[in-house]
Enzyme design. Structure first.
Site, PDB file in Angstrom:
ATOM      1  CG  HIS A   1      -3.860  -8.091   4.079  1.00  0.00           C
ATOM      2  ND1 HIS A   1      -2.829  -7.268   3.691  1.00  0.00           N
ATOM      3  CD2 HIS A   1      -4.441  -7.491   5.150  1.00  0.00           C
ATOM      4  CE1 HIS A   1      -2.776  -6.213   4.492  1.00  0.00           C
ATOM      5  NE2 HIS A   1      -3.759  -6.317   5.376  1.00  0.00           N
TER       6      HIS A   1
ATOM      7  CG  ASN B   1      -0.387  -2.594   6.237  1.00  0.00           C
ATOM      8  OD1 ASN B   1      -0.573  -3.699   5.748  1.00  0.00           O
ATOM      9  ND2 ASN B   1      -1.301  -1.981   6.955  1.00  0.00           N
TER      10      ASN B   1
ATOM     11  CE1 TYR C   1      -4.903  -8.395  11.503  1.00  0.00           C
ATOM     12  CE2 TYR C   1      -3.298  -9.612  10.208  1.00  0.00           C
ATOM     13  CZ  TYR C   1      -4.002  -8.456  10.442  1.00  0.00           C
ATOM     14  OH  TYR C   1      -3.822  -7.365   9.642  1.00  0.00           O
TER      15      TYR C   1
END
Length: 487
Positions: free
Chosen positions: A54, A127, A337
């Site tokens: 990303h 997404n 993350y």
């Protein structure tokens, strides 16, 4: 208006920003030129590590407005009242390419949303597809390595891409999405967003529900063909960034309607397939979409690096009334993350304005201390340990979501396996929903990549997946690949 004075990092006025200090006209530069040294040293350090995935992204601010009563499912405060608005920040992105990659490429798109709620920040990291390629986080690094640039050739290799998919039959569903007509969105405004994972909502009575998020674009879904995508990427690598920026500047504010699918937690264990499998969708006939509210984007960031590149999302940032599910991929991302942002931006990344919670004046209240760039660090008025005897912040004893033991979930999926609980059935269902033209384009996209693979065994493994999904699907892919390899 008085002239603004240029200063050094320490605040001293700069005498000359056009010429370096030197020993006489044309002489060597002087080490004492603090402004020159500071300017060059800072320039060398302007970049932070880009995201491994990303990396290429765009962002915007906006708000989320509740339009329907969902208090029967969650006690989250920002969803508590019809008409309530919550400030948001969203980051769209491509997945596989680097920061300098093009926007109009065939790739899933990130749809990461930060809600600045009155109970803290809630991050929903999803997404533009409702499913993903894998269902277990231990495979994620290998999957991404196969899709990124090859360490020898320095470019994405069909051999690597399709070899991984050949050994991951569960990817067949997502591959069918990716190679289909929605694989290249026309813009970020013209695509849907999905939480993809299953999450848990808990209402005020302590009842638990599992939910899936669906953000439906109000601009209509528009996509590009492979040829249109290649042409646009060549003309303007920043096409989606340009479109989003200009639309908001014109006052054409993009919006999405949020729907959720809601499964009472007690139904999860006996559902006809594992409801926490990220490679599968819940059919709407089983759990219909229920409207929640609308997301509107109405303000562009003033500084892309400060606000988009340094924006940090973690699916572990929950608020009361919302929590995680046993989805294995989600569980892995709860760690990965946040850890990625601690590495990229630093341990104090939540102090940056784009990441800082707005719920508490002065920022988050906790006992985290020190680290690089610490600005809120306790001191005379605060202790750095807990519990303490000085009225320091303390726990609420109120869990955000119901423990799994109270949801009826035992940790295993008890429903008997059957023909519809495999890696291929939903991929076949998706294929059979397509028109003849959509099928033709899907076949061409798959064959275009698979025919470039050098190993016959890798091709055969992938063909077996498409045959297992649907007889016609497999037959047509096989014929198209054979025709391209014979040319």
């Amino acid at each position: 208006m008085s002239k603004r004075v240029l200063t050094t990092e320490s605040g001293a006025p700069v005498a000359d920003n056009q010429n370096s200090a030197s020993a006489g006209l044309g002489g060597p530069l002087l080490l004492q030129d603090q402004h020159l040294l500071e300017k060059l040293a800072r320039f060398n350090r302007e970049r932070i590590p880009e995201r491994v995935v990303h990396a290429r992204g765009s962002g915007a601010y906006g708000y989320f407005e509740v339009t329907d009563d969902v208090t029967g499912f969650t006690h989250a405060d920002f969803l508590s009242t019809v008409g309530k608005r919550t400030e948001t920040f969203i980051r769209f992105s491509t997945v596989a390419d680097s920061l300098g990659g093009a926007d109009a490429v065939r790739d899933p798109r990130g749809f990461a949303l930060k809600f600045y709620t009155e109970e803290g920040n809630y991050d929903l990291v999803g997404n533009n597809t409702p499913v993903f390629f894998i269902k277990d986080p231990i495979k994620f690094p290998d999957f991404i390595h196969s899709q990124k640039r090859d360490p020898f050739t320095g470019k994405q290799e069909p051999d690597n891409v399709w070899d991984f998919w050949a050994h991951a039959p569960e990817a067949t569903h997502q591959v069918t999405w990716l190679m289909g007509d929605r694989g290249i969105p026309a813009s970020y405004r013209h695509m849907n967003g999905y939480g993809s994972h299953t999450y848990q909502w808990t209402n005020a009575a302590g009842e638990a529900f599992f939910v899936k998020y669906h953000f439906k674009t109000n601009q209509g879904v528009r996509s590009l063909s492979a040829e249109q995508g290649a042409e646009l990427a060549g003309k303007d690598a920043n096409s989606h960034q340009t479109d989003l920026l200009q639309a908001i500047e014109r006052g054409v504010n993009p919006s999405w309607t949020l729907y959720v699918q809601v499964m009472p937690a007690a139904e999860a264990a006996d559902y006809r397939f594992n409801p926490f499998d990220l490679t599968k969708v819940w059919p709407h006939s089983d759990y219909p979409l229920q409207r929640v509210g609308r997301l509107v984007l109405d303000r562009n960031p003033d500084n892309v690096f400060a606000e988009v590149e340094q924006a940090a999302f973690s699916p572990n940032n929950f608020v009361p009334g919302i929590g995680a599910s046993p989805d294995k991929m989600l569980q892995g991302r709860l760690f990965a993350y946040a850890d990625a942002q601690r590495y990229r931006v630093g341990i104090n990344h939540t102090l940056l304005p784009v990441n800082a919670p707005k719920a508490v004046v002065g920022g988050a209240v906790n006992y985290g201390r020190d680290g690089a760039m610490a600005t809120r660090n306790g001191g005379r008025a605060e202790k750095n340990y807990e519990p303490n005897s000085y009225q320091g912040p303390s726990q609420t004893d109120a869990a955000h979501a119901a423990p799994y033991a109270l949801t009826g979930w035992t940790g295993t999926h008890a429903a008997p396996a059957h023909v519809k609980d495999d890696d291929f059935f939903q991929a076949g269902e998706l294929y059979r929903l397509m028109s003849d033209d959509e099928k033709s384009r899907l076949i061409a996209n798959i064959a275009g990549g698979l025919s470039q693979v050098s190993r016959d065994d890798v091709i055969e493994k992938n063909l077996a997946h498409f045959h297992a999904a649907d007889t016609d699907y497999g037959k047509r892919v096989e014929e198209a690949v054979r025709a391209l390899r014979e040319d």
